[in-house]
Design an enzyme around this catalytic site. Structure first.
Site, mmCIF file in Angstrom:
data_model
loop_
_atom_site.group_PDB
_atom_site.id
_atom_site.type_symbol
_atom_site.label_atom_id
_atom_site.label_comp_id
_atom_site.label_asym_id
_atom_site.label_seq_id
_atom_site.Cartn_x
_atom_site.Cartn_y
_atom_site.Cartn_z
ATOM 1 C CB SER A 110 -1.033 -0.034 1.179
ATOM 2 O OG SER A 110 -1.583 -1.159 1.461
HETATM 3 N N1 SAH Z 1 0.692 -5.344 4.407
HETATM 4 C C1 SAH Z 1 1.206 -5.940 2.965
HETATM 5 C C2 SAH Z 1 0.341 -5.617 1.938
HETATM 6 C C3 SAH Z 1 0.119 -6.674 1.082
HETATM 7 S S1 SAH Z 1 -1.219 -6.596 0.107
HETATM 8 C C4 SAH Z 1 2.756 -4.889 2.921
HETATM 9 O O1 SAH Z 1 3.090 -4.201 3.565
HETATM 10 O O2 SAH Z 1 3.163 -5.482 1.752
HETATM 11 C C5 SAH Z 1 -2.300 -7.714 0.848
HETATM 12 C C6 SAH Z 1 -2.059 -9.323 1.037
HETATM 13 O O3 SAH Z 1 -3.174 -9.890 1.565
HETATM 14 C C7 SAH Z 1 -1.525 -10.049 -0.161
HETATM 15 O O4 SAH Z 1 -0.295 -10.524 0.156
HETATM 16 C C8 SAH Z 1 -2.797 -11.206 -0.034
HETATM 17 O O5 SAH Z 1 -2.032 -12.345 -0.494
HETATM 18 C C9 SAH Z 1 -2.894 -11.218 1.443
HETATM 19 N N2 SAH Z 1 -4.179 -12.128 1.559
HETATM 20 C C10 SAH Z 1 -5.432 -11.863 0.886
HETATM 21 N N3 SAH Z 1 -6.341 -12.664 1.485
HETATM 22 C C11 SAH Z 1 -5.785 -13.129 2.707
HETATM 23 C C12 SAH Z 1 -6.070 -14.267 3.572
HETATM 24 N N4 SAH Z 1 -7.296 -14.641 3.710
HETATM 25 N N5 SAH Z 1 -5.182 -14.504 4.584
HETATM 26 C C13 SAH Z 1 -3.666 -13.828 4.531
HETATM 27 N N6 SAH Z 1 -3.513 -13.057 3.760
HETATM 28 C C14 SAH Z 1 -4.387 -12.793 2.728
#
Ligand code: SAH
Length: 263
Positions: A110
């Protein structure tokens, strides 16, 4: 980055699908190298910017403050974490721009502004450090690193093994002993760490999973992008009180989808 054999490479997996069927153990992210040993890598990776990464981060923090982020805990944490270490080398020169960036497997890190805004909402009305926090969607590990400076313990869960492992590699040099990475489906939360003072999701679903509400402590806050009745994704804040839940719908956002299961 070399890895000594002693580093605990076995990682926790949630759910009954674990190979042993035993309860998973979380492991703190640790490095075998002292921070000083990392200096040359930092210098070389930001030299392409022609700038010192501390100065670029300070500028990013000033911009966040201008954009309305007020909580000094959040601004300090944003100033401490080297975002350029979490992005591909080709994107290093954009690491401190207010932009989301690809992190692989179709996912994105993000914008700094969104990370700061969500963590500020999480910290709202709390004094000092937050207690245990659950992050859904570790991704590259950046937000988990920021959270580690505002909370006593951070449990961060990711459903994509490739990203879970990438986050482990990215976080190792930071030696953040209070960050616990879990491979599993975050829609089920992570009961072993509950109750949580805060839950923060980096992926947006149609509704807030019941497990998250159950695992939130009374007085705790949950921040999650969620589809509103109007049909668009917005930031939803839920406060758990002794009487029930107070829900607030804030600004529209665009997060990657919350998916069930692991891959
Ligand atoms: N906080 C992260 C943002 C990653 S984007 C950062 O700093 O990089 C959001 C993430 O949520 C993705 O990697 C995706 O695979 C994960 N995601 C989506 N659904 C999920 C679930 N049910 N459990 C765990 N992770 C999930």
């Amino acid at each position: 980055m070399t890895q000594r054999p002693g580093f605990p490479v076995k990682l926790a997996q949630t759910g009954a699908s674990g190979p042993s069927g035993k309860a998973p153990a979380t492991l703190p992210v640790r490095s075998s190298q002292p921070p000083a040993a990392l200096a040359p890598r930092v210098a070389s990776s930001v030299s392409g910017l022609g700038l010192d990464s501390g100065a670029v981060r300070a500028r990013m923090v000033r911009k966040l403050a201008e954009q309305g982020v007020k909580d000094p805990r959040v601004l300090d944490a944003m100033g401490l974490v080297e975002r350029h270490r979490f992005v591909e080398s080709a994107l290093v020169n954009q690491a401190y721009e207010d932009t989301s960036l690809p992190i692989g497997l179709g996912q994105t890190i993000s914008k700094p502004n969104v990370v700061a805004r969500m963590i500020e909402l999480l910290c709202q009305d709390a004094t000092g450090k937050l207690g245990r926090i659950l992050e859904i969607g570790t991704g590259c590990g950046y937000q988990a690193a920021v959270l580690s400076h505002v909370a006593t313990e951070v449990y961060s869960i990711e459903r994509l093994r490739g990203l879970h492992e990438k986050a482990r590699t990215n976080l190792r040099p930071f030696r953040l002993h209070n960050v616990h990475l879990i491979f599993g489906d975050g829609m089920l939360g992570y009961p072993k760490g509950a109750p949580y003072a805060g839950i923060i999701s980096a992926a947006g679903g149609d509704a807030v999973p019941e497990a998250w509400l159950d695992q939130l402590a009374v007085g705790g806050r949950l921040i999650a992008p969620t589809i509103t009745p109007a049909g668009h994704q917005a930031l939803v804040v839920i406060l758990k009180t002794a009487q029930g839940f107070e829900r607030q719908v804030l600004e529209a956002v665009h997060f990657v989808p919350l998916k069930s299961g692991v891959a």
